[in-house]
Motif scaffolding. Sequence first.
Motif, short mmCIF file in Angstrom:
data_model
loop_
_atom_site.label_atom_id
_atom_site.label_comp_id
_atom_site.label_asym_id
_atom_site.label_seq_id
_atom_site.Cartn_x
_atom_site.Cartn_y
_atom_site.Cartn_z
N GLY A 82 0.82 -1.20 0.00
CA GLY A 82 0.00 0.00 0.00
C GLY A 82 0.85 1.24 0.00
O GLY A 82 1.48 1.56 1.01
N VAL A 105 -0.70 -0.62 -4.67
CA VAL A 105 -1.83 0.30 -4.80
C VAL A 105 -1.32 1.71 -4.51
O VAL A 105 -0.79 1.98 -3.44
CB VAL A 105 -2.97 -0.08 -3.84
N GLU A 106 -1.48 2.61 -5.48
CA GLU A 106 -1.04 4.00 -5.36
C GLU A 106 -2.14 4.91 -5.89
O GLU A 106 -2.60 4.75 -7.02
CB GLU A 106 0.25 4.22 -6.13
N ARG A 107 -2.55 5.88 -5.09
CA ARG A 107 -3.68 6.72 -5.47
C ARG A 107 -3.28 7.96 -6.27
O ARG A 107 -4.13 8.61 -6.87
CB ARG A 107 -4.45 7.15 -4.23
N ASP A 139 -7.37 4.55 -4.59
CA ASP A 139 -7.21 4.81 -3.17
C ASP A 139 -7.17 3.48 -2.41
O ASP A 139 -8.04 2.62 -2.62
CB ASP A 139 -8.37 5.67 -2.67
N LEU A 140 -6.19 3.30 -1.55
CA LEU A 140 -6.03 2.04 -0.84
C LEU A 140 -7.24 1.71 0.02
O LEU A 140 -7.69 0.56 0.05
CB LEU A 140 -4.77 2.06 0.02
N TYR A 143 -9.89 0.47 -2.16
CA TYR A 143 -9.50 -0.81 -2.76
C TYR A 143 -9.70 -1.97 -1.79
O TYR A 143 -10.27 -3.01 -2.15
CB TYR A 143 -8.04 -0.74 -3.21
N LEU A 156 1.48 -2.01 4.46
CA LEU A 156 0.85 -0.71 4.29
C LEU A 156 1.76 0.42 4.75
O LEU A 156 2.24 0.43 5.88
CB LEU A 156 -0.48 -0.66 5.07
N ILE A 158 1.08 4.16 3.77
CA ILE A 158 0.43 5.28 3.07
C ILE A 158 0.37 6.54 3.93
O ILE A 158 -0.04 7.60 3.44
CB ILE A 158 -0.99 4.92 2.59
N ASN A 170 -8.05 8.65 5.57
CA ASN A 170 -7.27 7.46 5.88
C ASN A 170 -7.50 6.97 7.31
O ASN A 170 -7.12 5.84 7.64
CB ASN A 170 -5.78 7.72 5.68
N CYS A 182 -9.28 -5.19 6.09
CA CYS A 182 -7.97 -5.78 5.84
C CYS A 182 -7.99 -7.29 6.06
O CYS A 182 -7.44 -8.06 5.26
CB CYS A 182 -6.92 -5.13 6.73
#
Length: 237
Positions: A82, A105-107, A139-140, A143, A156, A158, A170, A182
């Motif tokens: 993440g 995952v990258e927003r 967005d993680l 996702y 993770l 982020i 977040n 999760c």
Amino acid sequence: MATPYGIPEAPEVLDRREGPFGEVVLRRHGDLLQIIANGCFLMDTSDGRSERRLVDAALAALDAADAAEGRDPRPGPHVLIGGLGVGFSLAHAAAQSRWGRITVVEREPAVIDWHREGPLAEFSAEALADPRARIVETDLVAYVNETSDTFDALCLDIDNGPDWTVTEGNDGLYSQPGLADCARVLRPHGVLAVWSAKPSPEFEGTLRNAGFRHVRTEEVPVARGVPDVVHLGIRPG
């Protein structure tokens, strides 16, 4: 780099963009590349030991969880990373043959661009060319809530930690409902690993209340100040 008078030069802005969650900036300060989001320093290319340790700690915990159940280490585990950041975690995972699929995952589209075509490519080009790796631009938090995919490990990174998030949205990731999401995408005895700039005893408690087992915090020494940490928890079978 410093001026002839020994005064450090001001950082040079290489790119500045308005992303879906605010302003993101890539700048160079001497030999370092830095990512800034909404005026908040996120990370730079100075070290990377914390980002690499995040991946190593997750794999070690995964193997330990399998051993505790009397099983051999699972072949080709699928890891979700993440946050692409400066690419240290991705590059480290791709350098290890143990990992199977590697999903990042990258927003921020800008961050992805900086890796694919910009200055950060030097840290991630080889990893991005690895057939095991893929980048998901989203967005993680969304996702993890929506994906039907499952993983053996979630790594993770982020935010600056559960108690110091980059954006308000977040916060929910570190709550019991967020941790339940999760756990939903983790396979039995899978590992959740969360990087933080400082220990969070409250988050440890939330992990336990969310049903994670073998919760612990591993310190990562840094040059100055409070050690970085990796919070770890195992999803029950």
